[in-house]
Structures are given as structure tokens and as C-alpha cells.
Motif scaffolding. Sequence first.
Motif, PDB file in Angstrom:
ATOM      1  N   PHE A  89       3.887  12.151  -7.952  1.00 43.17           N
ATOM      2  CA  PHE A  89       3.177  11.285  -7.005  1.00 43.17           C
ATOM      3  C   PHE A  89       4.173  10.399  -6.266  1.00 43.17           C
ATOM      4  CE2 PHE A  89       3.195   9.044 -11.090  1.00 43.17           C
ATOM      5  CZ  PHE A  89       3.608   7.772 -10.749  1.00 43.17           C
ATOM      6  N   TYR A  90       3.776  10.006  -5.051  1.00 48.51           N
ATOM      7  CA  TYR A  90       4.644   9.200  -4.193  1.00 48.51           C
ATOM      8  C   TYR A  90       3.823   8.133  -3.483  1.00 48.51           C
ATOM      9  CZ  TYR A  90       7.593  13.394  -4.630  1.00 48.51           C
ATOM     10  OH  TYR A  90       8.305  14.466  -5.111  1.00 48.51           O
ATOM     11  N   PHE A  91       4.295   6.901  -3.528  1.00 47.61           N
ATOM     12  CA  PHE A  91       3.809   5.830  -2.651  1.00 47.61           C
ATOM     13  C   PHE A  91       4.962   5.485  -1.719  1.00 47.61           C
ATOM     14  CE2 PHE A  91       1.134   5.347  -6.398  1.00 47.61           C
ATOM     15  CZ  PHE A  91      -0.121   5.142  -5.847  1.00 47.61           C
ATOM     16  N   GLN A  92       4.757   5.618  -0.423  1.00 44.91           N
ATOM     17  CA  GLN A  92       5.858   5.490   0.528  1.00 44.91           C
ATOM     18  C   GLN A  92       5.736   4.276   1.442  1.00 44.91           C
ATOM     19  OE1 GLN A  92       6.319   9.317   2.615  1.00 44.91           O
ATOM     20  NE2 GLN A  92       5.048  10.241   1.042  1.00 44.91           N
ATOM     21  N   ASN A  93       4.665   3.522   1.323  1.00 40.36           N
ATOM     22  CA  ASN A  93       4.377   2.490   2.323  1.00 40.36           C
ATOM     23  C   ASN A  93       4.093   1.129   1.699  1.00 40.36           C
ATOM     24  OD1 ASN A  93       2.040   3.762   1.243  1.00 40.36           O
ATOM     25  ND2 ASN A  93       0.774   2.892   2.854  1.00 40.36           N
ATOM     26  N   LEU A  94       4.829   0.797   0.623  1.00 37.61           N
ATOM     27  CA  LEU A  94       4.593  -0.450  -0.083  1.00 37.61           C
ATOM     28  C   LEU A  94       5.445  -1.575   0.482  1.00 37.61           C
ATOM     29  CD1 LEU A  94       4.548   0.969  -3.726  1.00 37.61           C
ATOM     30  CD2 LEU A  94       2.623   0.642  -2.163  1.00 37.61           C
ATOM     31  N   LYS A  95       5.033  -2.805   0.167  1.00 38.54           N
ATOM     32  CA  LYS A  95       5.750  -3.988   0.640  1.00 38.54           C
ATOM     33  C   LYS A  95       6.805  -4.390  -0.391  1.00 38.54           C
ATOM     34  CE  LYS A  95       1.697  -5.785   3.091  1.00 38.54           C
ATOM     35  NZ  LYS A  95       2.205  -5.643   4.466  1.00 38.54           N
ATOM     36  N   ASN A  96       7.989  -4.641   0.067  1.00 40.22           N
ATOM     37  CA  ASN A  96       9.045  -5.147  -0.809  1.00 40.22           C
ATOM     38  C   ASN A  96       8.711  -6.549  -1.283  1.00 40.22           C
ATOM     39  OD1 ASN A  96      11.322  -3.826  -1.828  1.00 40.22           O
ATOM     40  ND2 ASN A  96      12.104  -3.482   0.234  1.00 40.22           N
ATOM     41  N   ASN A  97       9.259  -6.907  -2.449  1.00 43.09           N
ATOM     42  CA  ASN A  97       9.076  -8.239  -3.030  1.00 43.09           C
ATOM     43  C   ASN A  97       7.609  -8.541  -3.334  1.00 43.09           C
ATOM     44  OD1 ASN A  97      11.891  -8.909  -2.818  1.00 43.09           O
ATOM     45  ND2 ASN A  97      11.563  -9.224  -0.620  1.00 43.09           N
ATOM     46  N   HIS A  98       6.836  -7.490  -3.618  1.00 42.65           N
ATOM     47  CA  HIS A  98       5.463  -7.646  -4.066  1.00 42.65           C
ATOM     48  C   HIS A  98       5.347  -7.169  -5.510  1.00 42.65           C
ATOM     49  CE1 HIS A  98       4.120  -8.782  -0.128  1.00 42.65           C
ATOM     50  NE2 HIS A  98       2.837  -8.652  -0.433  1.00 42.65           N
ATOM     51  N   THR A  99       4.310  -7.626  -6.204  1.00 39.03           N
ATOM     52  CA  THR A  99       4.057  -7.196  -7.572  1.00 39.03           C
ATOM     53  C   THR A  99       2.768  -6.391  -7.623  1.00 39.03           C
ATOM     54  OG1 THR A  99       3.019  -9.339  -8.016  1.00 39.03           O
ATOM     55  CG2 THR A  99       5.316  -9.062  -8.674  1.00 39.03           C
ATOM     56  N   TYR A 100       2.807  -5.295  -8.389  1.00 37.77           N
ATOM     57  CA  TYR A 100       1.691  -4.360  -8.403  1.00 37.77           C
ATOM     58  C   TYR A 100       1.341  -3.934  -9.820  1.00 37.77           C
ATOM     59  CZ  TYR A 100       2.849  -3.729  -3.420  1.00 37.77           C
ATOM     60  OH  TYR A 100       3.103  -3.925  -2.089  1.00 37.77           O
ATOM     61  N   LYS A 101       0.104  -3.428  -9.976  1.00 39.62           N
ATOM     62  CA  LYS A 101      -0.344  -2.747 -11.182  1.00 39.62           C
ATOM     63  C   LYS A 101      -0.589  -1.281 -10.839  1.00 39.62           C
ATOM     64  CE  LYS A 101      -2.613  -6.871 -13.052  1.00 39.62           C
ATOM     65  NZ  LYS A 101      -3.906  -7.495 -13.470  1.00 39.62           N
ATOM     66  N   LEU A 102      -0.203  -0.393 -11.760  1.00 43.45           N
ATOM     67  CA  LEU A 102      -0.252   1.041 -11.493  1.00 43.45           C
ATOM     68  C   LEU A 102      -1.122   1.738 -12.542  1.00 43.45           C
ATOM     69  CD1 LEU A 102       0.979   3.402  -9.786  1.00 43.45           C
ATOM     70  CD2 LEU A 102       2.795   3.509 -11.481  1.00 43.45           C
ATOM     71  N   VAL A 103      -2.136   2.479 -12.083  1.00 42.99           N
ATOM     72  CA  VAL A 103      -3.032   3.218 -12.986  1.00 42.99           C
ATOM     73  C   VAL A 103      -3.315   4.593 -12.385  1.00 42.99           C
ATOM     74  CG1 VAL A 103      -4.129   1.179 -13.977  1.00 42.99           C
ATOM     75  CG2 VAL A 103      -5.088   2.216 -11.921  1.00 42.99           C
ATOM     76  N   ALA A 104      -3.828   5.508 -13.213  1.00 42.77           N
ATOM     77  CA  ALA A 104      -4.167   6.853 -12.739  1.00 42.77           C
ATOM     78  C   ALA A 104      -5.408   7.343 -13.461  1.00 42.77           C
ATOM     79  CB  ALA A 104      -3.002   7.811 -12.964  1.00 42.77           C
ATOM     80  N   LEU A 105      -6.179   8.199 -12.774  1.00 41.65           N
ATOM     81  CA  LEU A 105      -7.387   8.803 -13.336  1.00 41.65           C
ATOM     82  C   LEU A 105      -7.413  10.280 -12.982  1.00 41.65           C
ATOM     83  CD1 LEU A 105     -10.143   6.154 -12.476  1.00 41.65           C
ATOM     84  CD2 LEU A 105      -9.137   6.598 -14.723  1.00 41.65           C
TER      85      LEU A 105
END
Length: 348
Positions: A180-196
Amino acid sequence: MRCFIIILSIVMLFGCANIIMPTGGDKDTKAPVLINITQENNMSSTEIVFTFDEYIKFNDINNNFFISPPINNTIEKKISNKSLVIDIEDGLKNHTTYHMSLNKCIKDLNEGNVLDSLSFLFSKSKKLDTANIEGVLIEAYSLNCIENAWVMIFEATRCDSVIFKEIPDYITKTNSSGKFYFQNLKNNHTYKLVALTGGDFIYNVGEKIAFNKNVISLKEDTIINLIAFEEKTKNVINDSLSFIEDSVLKKDSLNNSSLLISTAKNTRVLFELMSSNGKKRVSFFNNPPYLIKSIPAGEYTLKYIFDENNDKSWSTGDWENKKQPEKTINYPNMITIREDWDLEIEWD
């Protein structure tokens, strides 16, 4: 007329002749090639046109197409000769980069060759966010890659209680290799990652779930692999949870072969031997030596299971309590057990 009579006479004289007719050339096996992309931001919509080198048609676009972040705007998709036209109703957020996935959405008109990979980043502003997270989604016990599963990103400020109840901030799907690829995220941000593994963003009983235990502070491109598991439910027995403890095995006089496993980690462990005909044997050890006795001759796969909670079984994960499943490792080669032979392997 005379030429025709001569040719006909030759065919009649020698019987059937191999007359080679001109063909249309080699069969087309190549997917459409993208030539150009144009984007036009109007007052009422954003129009994006993908132009290819040949005539095209849709390939299950309703199931394969998605935009991240998800949008509620009306999206019109149409084909005009060699072009795919995507028209998005106005309402895109400012200062947001969108990822449009067209993987397996297009095929050529004549032969049906599918374009496996096509994506596009776009925004209403000139600046694009290009920070990325990538990884592989793997099933916890088998370690097989999982394809066509939703992977979702939520802003770290969103509570866990709203995950699976609200639309994610970013989405993507795993490909045939589980990547999987996320290509359009913001730098210096914090995220949570999950999958279904289900068909939507809602967690349902019976599907597999995966999550990254820690919040991701995105300061550079990041690689994170996810382990998917099915939570244990009442009245469900998982064959993989059963075990045989070697200390209580009765030695079979017909099976005098054994397997001694040397590892760098000398901890509580389960070793699973799976024969080529599907018979499973799981052996529990508190500590070395890891000696499995009385093994019938044959070909086996070997799995190492970290028994972290010392319950002599493989334990799945728990989303609510943020508990990951116990780790497993597959031995890279088949194990060959011969009659009346003792085999020793070193497993780094």
C-alpha cells in the motif's frame, strides 16, 4: 482467366495446398499507454482528462476507482475515444492534495488489456503535499500478503472511539502483493494507521483488522508493515490454537526420526510442523533443547511462534485493548524428514 485456370489446375493436381493468407500481425498484449494529463479548475467543477495511445473502455471502474481524501462530491466518469474524462463537482478543500487511484480501471477497446497501475495527485492550489507512508499488509498467522484491503489514515487528534464510525482522512487499497502507498500526506503531521479486509471502512465481526500501535509522526517518508488478524470470538475454535506438548508424547517405534532446532532466541516457543498432506503438529517448549521426536518421514513446513503470554497456544490480537497478535516466523525452506534420521537445523 488463364492465370486462374493454371492456379486451379495446380491445386487439383497436388491435392490440398497450404495457402498462406495475410494476417493482422501479432496479438496486442500491451495495456493502454498514458500520453497526457490535463487539469482544468472551473467555477463549478474540476475536470481531469487522461489521454492514451489507443481507444479505451472501462474495467470495473466503480469497484476500483477511489479518491483520497474521500469526497462526497458528485464525480462523473466518461470515455471519449482515447480519453478518460473525470469531472468532479466543486467542493474540493483548499490546501489539500488529493490522490486519484485508477488502478485496473481502464483497458483497451479491442483486446481488453488492463492498465494495472495509474494514479494522479491534484489540488486546487499549486503546492502539492508529497510525504508518503508505504508498507505491506500481512496475515498474522500464515504471513501471506493480503490484497484489495482498505488501509486508512486518521489524524492523530481523532479518538479511537470514532474510528470505523467516521470517514477516514486518507484511504488506499493494497495491491496484488499486499503493498500500500499513501503519496499525498502532509509533513510534520501525526497520524493513526489502520486496515480492514472488508469492503467498507466499518469494522465487522469476521473480517481481519490491522493497526499500528504507535502514532506516526511524519517527518520523512516512512515504511510501516501491518499485521492483520481476526479477533477471537466466543464459540469459535481455531485449529491453529491447538498444540501437542512433546514431554507427554508416546514415542512411535515406527517413527524414530527427530528434529533438533537451534535458535539465537532461547525463549518459550511453539514450533508448528505442517506435512505436505495438511497434517499439523504443534510442539511447545519452555526452553531449549528444542527437540521434536517421533516424526514420520516426509516433507514439512516449519513455523516459529513466540508464546509471549505462556498459554501454550498462538494468541490473536485485540483491537479494543490495542494488543497485537503473537509473532510468527516461517522457516524459509522445506524440512525433509527421513526414516531413522536425526536432523539438526540452525535457525538464525
